[in-house]
Design an enzyme around this catalytic site. Structure first.
Site, PDB file in Angstrom:
ATOM      1  N   GLY A   1       0.842  -1.193   0.000  1.00 47.09           N
ATOM      2  CA  GLY A   1       0.000   0.000   0.000  1.00 47.09           C
ATOM      3  C   GLY A   1       0.877   1.242   0.000  1.00 47.09           C
ATOM      4  O   GLY A   1       2.098   1.162   0.206  1.00 47.09           O
ATOM      5  N   LEU A   2       0.244   2.378  -0.205  1.00 52.91           N
ATOM      6  CA  LEU A   2       0.970   3.641  -0.297  1.00 52.91           C
ATOM      7  C   LEU A   2       1.636   4.019   1.027  1.00 52.91           C
ATOM      8  O   LEU A   2       1.272   3.492   2.084  1.00 52.91           O
ATOM      9  CB  LEU A   2       0.004   4.763  -0.708  1.00 52.91           C
ATOM     10  N   SER A   3       2.563   4.943   0.954  1.00 48.11           N
ATOM     11  CA  SER A   3       3.220   5.456   2.152  1.00 48.11           C
ATOM     12  C   SER A   3       2.171   6.049   3.095  1.00 48.11           C
ATOM     13  O   SER A   3       1.295   6.792   2.659  1.00 48.11           O
ATOM     14  CB  SER A   3       4.238   6.535   1.755  1.00 48.11           C
ATOM     15  N   GLY A   4       2.244   5.697   4.352  1.00 48.47           N
ATOM     16  CA  GLY A   4       1.308   6.229   5.340  1.00 48.47           C
ATOM     17  C   GLY A   4      -0.044   5.540   5.365  1.00 48.47           C
ATOM     18  O   GLY A   4      -0.925   5.915   6.142  1.00 48.47           O
ATOM     19  N   ALA A   5      -0.209   4.510   4.532  1.00 45.87           N
ATOM     20  CA  ALA A   5      -1.506   3.829   4.483  1.00 45.87           C
ATOM     21  C   ALA A   5      -1.776   3.063   5.783  1.00 45.87           C
ATOM     22  O   ALA A   5      -2.930   2.903   6.194  1.00 45.87           O
ATOM     23  CB  ALA A   5      -1.568   2.883   3.288  1.00 45.87           C
ATOM     24  N   GLY A   6      -0.718   2.586   6.425  1.00 47.95           N
ATOM     25  CA  GLY A   6      -0.917   1.855   7.682  1.00 47.95           C
ATOM     26  C   GLY A   6      -0.274   0.476   7.720  1.00 47.95           C
ATOM     27  O   GLY A   6      -0.553  -0.322   8.619  1.00 47.95           O
ATOM     28  N   LYS A   7       0.622   0.203   6.791  1.00 50.07           N
ATOM     29  CA  LYS A   7       1.255  -1.119   6.728  1.00 50.07           C
ATOM     30  C   LYS A   7       2.001  -1.451   8.020  1.00 50.07           C
ATOM     31  O   LYS A   7       1.811  -2.515   8.603  1.00 50.07           O
ATOM     32  CB  LYS A   7       2.242  -1.182   5.544  1.00 50.07           C
TER      33      LYS A   7
ATOM     34  N   SER B   1       5.996  -1.844  -1.905  1.00 52.22           N
ATOM     35  CA  SER B   1       5.983  -2.860  -2.979  1.00 52.22           C
ATOM     36  C   SER B   1       4.985  -2.501  -4.085  1.00 52.22           C
ATOM     37  O   SER B   1       3.970  -3.175  -4.258  1.00 52.22           O
ATOM     38  CB  SER B   1       5.731  -4.264  -2.407  1.00 52.22           C
TER      39      SER B   1
HETATM   40  N1  LIG Z   1      -7.178   1.225   9.869  1.00 50.79           N
HETATM   41  C1  LIG Z   1      -5.945   1.731  10.003  1.00 50.79           C
HETATM   42  N2  LIG Z   1      -4.888   0.924   9.843  1.00 50.79           N
HETATM   43  C2  LIG Z   1      -3.618   1.402   9.968  1.00 50.79           C
HETATM   44  N3  LIG Z   1      -3.304   2.673  10.245  1.00 50.79           N
HETATM   45  C3  LIG Z   1      -4.319   3.540  10.410  1.00 50.79           C
HETATM   46  C4  LIG Z   1      -5.677   3.101  10.300  1.00 50.79           C
HETATM   47  N4  LIG Z   1      -6.469   4.164  10.507  1.00 50.79           N
HETATM   48  C5  LIG Z   1      -5.634   5.193  10.755  1.00 50.79           C
HETATM   49  N5  LIG Z   1      -4.333   4.834  10.715  1.00 50.79           N
HETATM   50  C6  LIG Z   1      -3.164   5.718  10.938  1.00 50.79           C
HETATM   51  O1  LIG Z   1      -2.410   5.831   9.721  1.00 50.79           O
HETATM   52  C7  LIG Z   1      -1.009   5.948   9.975  1.00 50.79           C
HETATM   53  C8  LIG Z   1      -0.292   4.854   9.222  1.00 50.79           C
HETATM   54  O2  LIG Z   1       1.124   5.017   9.320  1.00 50.79           O
HETATM   55  P1  LIG Z   1       2.144   3.814   9.016  1.00 50.79           P
HETATM   56  O3  LIG Z   1       1.666   2.549   9.660  1.00 50.79           O
HETATM   57  O4  LIG Z   1       3.501   4.286   9.348  1.00 50.79           O
HETATM   58  O5  LIG Z   1       1.990   3.658   7.422  1.00 50.79           O
HETATM   59  P2  LIG Z   1       2.936   2.895   6.376  1.00 50.79           P
HETATM   60  O6  LIG Z   1       3.761   1.897   7.130  1.00 50.79           O
HETATM   61  O7  LIG Z   1       1.979   2.240   5.414  1.00 50.79           O
HETATM   62  O8  LIG Z   1       3.762   3.929   5.704  1.00 50.79           O
HETATM   63  C9  LIG Z   1      -0.844   5.852  11.480  1.00 50.79           C
HETATM   64  O9  LIG Z   1      -0.739   7.149  11.997  1.00 50.79           O
HETATM   65  C10 LIG Z   1      -2.145   5.171  11.940  1.00 50.79           C
HETATM   66  O10 LIG Z   1      -2.505   5.493  13.255  1.00 50.79           O
HETATM   67 MG   LIG Z   2       5.827   1.699   7.230  1.00 53.91          MG
END
Ligand SMILES: Nc1ncnc2c1ncn2[C@@H]1O[C@H](COP(=O)(O)OP(=O)(O)O)[C@@H](O)[C@H]1O
Ligand SMILES: [Mg+2]
Length: 184
Positions: free
Chosen positions: A12-18, A86
């Site tokens: 998933g995209l950056s900041g998506a929640g991975k 990815s």
């Molecule tokens: N359902 C959800 N699942 C994951 N993160 C979420 C969700 N809803 C909101 N968020 C917020 O989105 C952000 C995701 O950041 P992060 O996990 O670092 O993303 P990634 O690793 O994809 O770049 C966090 O601040 C998290 O609290």
């Molecule tokens: Mg991450």
């Protein structure tokens, strides 16, 4: 407890929640007595893939390395969790083809929500044209066509709800013991 290894692959995209969901799933599986290792894209880029950039070639190399480690861990009875953007479907599918139990989790949120949230402060810069090759803005992202799980992190689900969906899928696939089956 002995258990089969497998790979959970977050994309998933950056900041998506991975990373957030991956860590919650890790915690839950550890509580169920499983051996778990998270390969987080941002962390991997500080050692295993140090020096790689964000060209298509470097991204592919980074993802193939993470995939290879997941493969090795999985065949040795560890639950490997990959959590990296990815962006390319073909590379993810290449890794899927090598790992017998590969669970792809698409963490989905639209760009406007991610730009608003901007956890790492990168979207503002990317949208202002200050970051080249930024996935979803100035670089491609190819969503999975048949992911085992889709997590909606656009406000429809909390991180805990998203993680619970992943664990439920693993239970349904018979890969993870039910909580009641764990002794003690
Ligand atoms: N359902 C959800 N699942 C994951 N993160 C979420 C969700 N809803 C909101 N968020 C917020 O989105 C952000 C995701 O950041 P992060 O996990 O670092 O993303 P990634 O690793 O994809 O770049 C966090 O601040 C998290 O609290
Ligand atoms: Mg991450």
């Amino acid at each position: 407890m002995e258990h089969a290894g497998f790979t959970i692959w977050f994309t998933g995209l950056s900041g998506a929640g991975k990373s957030t969901i991956a860590r919650l799933v890790e915690k839950e599986l550890r509580q169920r007595g499983m051996k778990v290792e998270v390969l987080d894209g941002d962390v991997v880029r500080t050692h295993l893939s140090k020096g790689l950039g964000f060209s298509k070639e470097d991204r592919d190399t980074n993802i193939r390395r993470i995939g290879w480690v997941c493969e090795v861990l999985s065949r040795n009875g560890v639950v490997a969790i990959g959590a990296a953007i990815s962006p390319y479907r073909a590379i993810r599918d290449e890794i899927r083809a090598r790992i017998p139990n590969f669970i792809e989790v698409y963490v989905q949120a639209p760009i406007d929500v991610l730009a608003e949230r901007d956890v790492k402060g990168l979207y503002k810069k990317a949208l202002a044209g200050e970051i080249a090759n930024f996935t979803g803005v100035s670089d491609p992202y190819e969503p999975p066509l048949n992911p085992e799980v889709v997590c909606y992190s656009d406000g429809r689900e909390t991180p805990e709800e998203s993680a619970a969906k992943v664990v439920a899928k693993l239970e349904e696939m018979g890969l993870v013991p039910l909580p009641s089956a764990v002794p003690g």
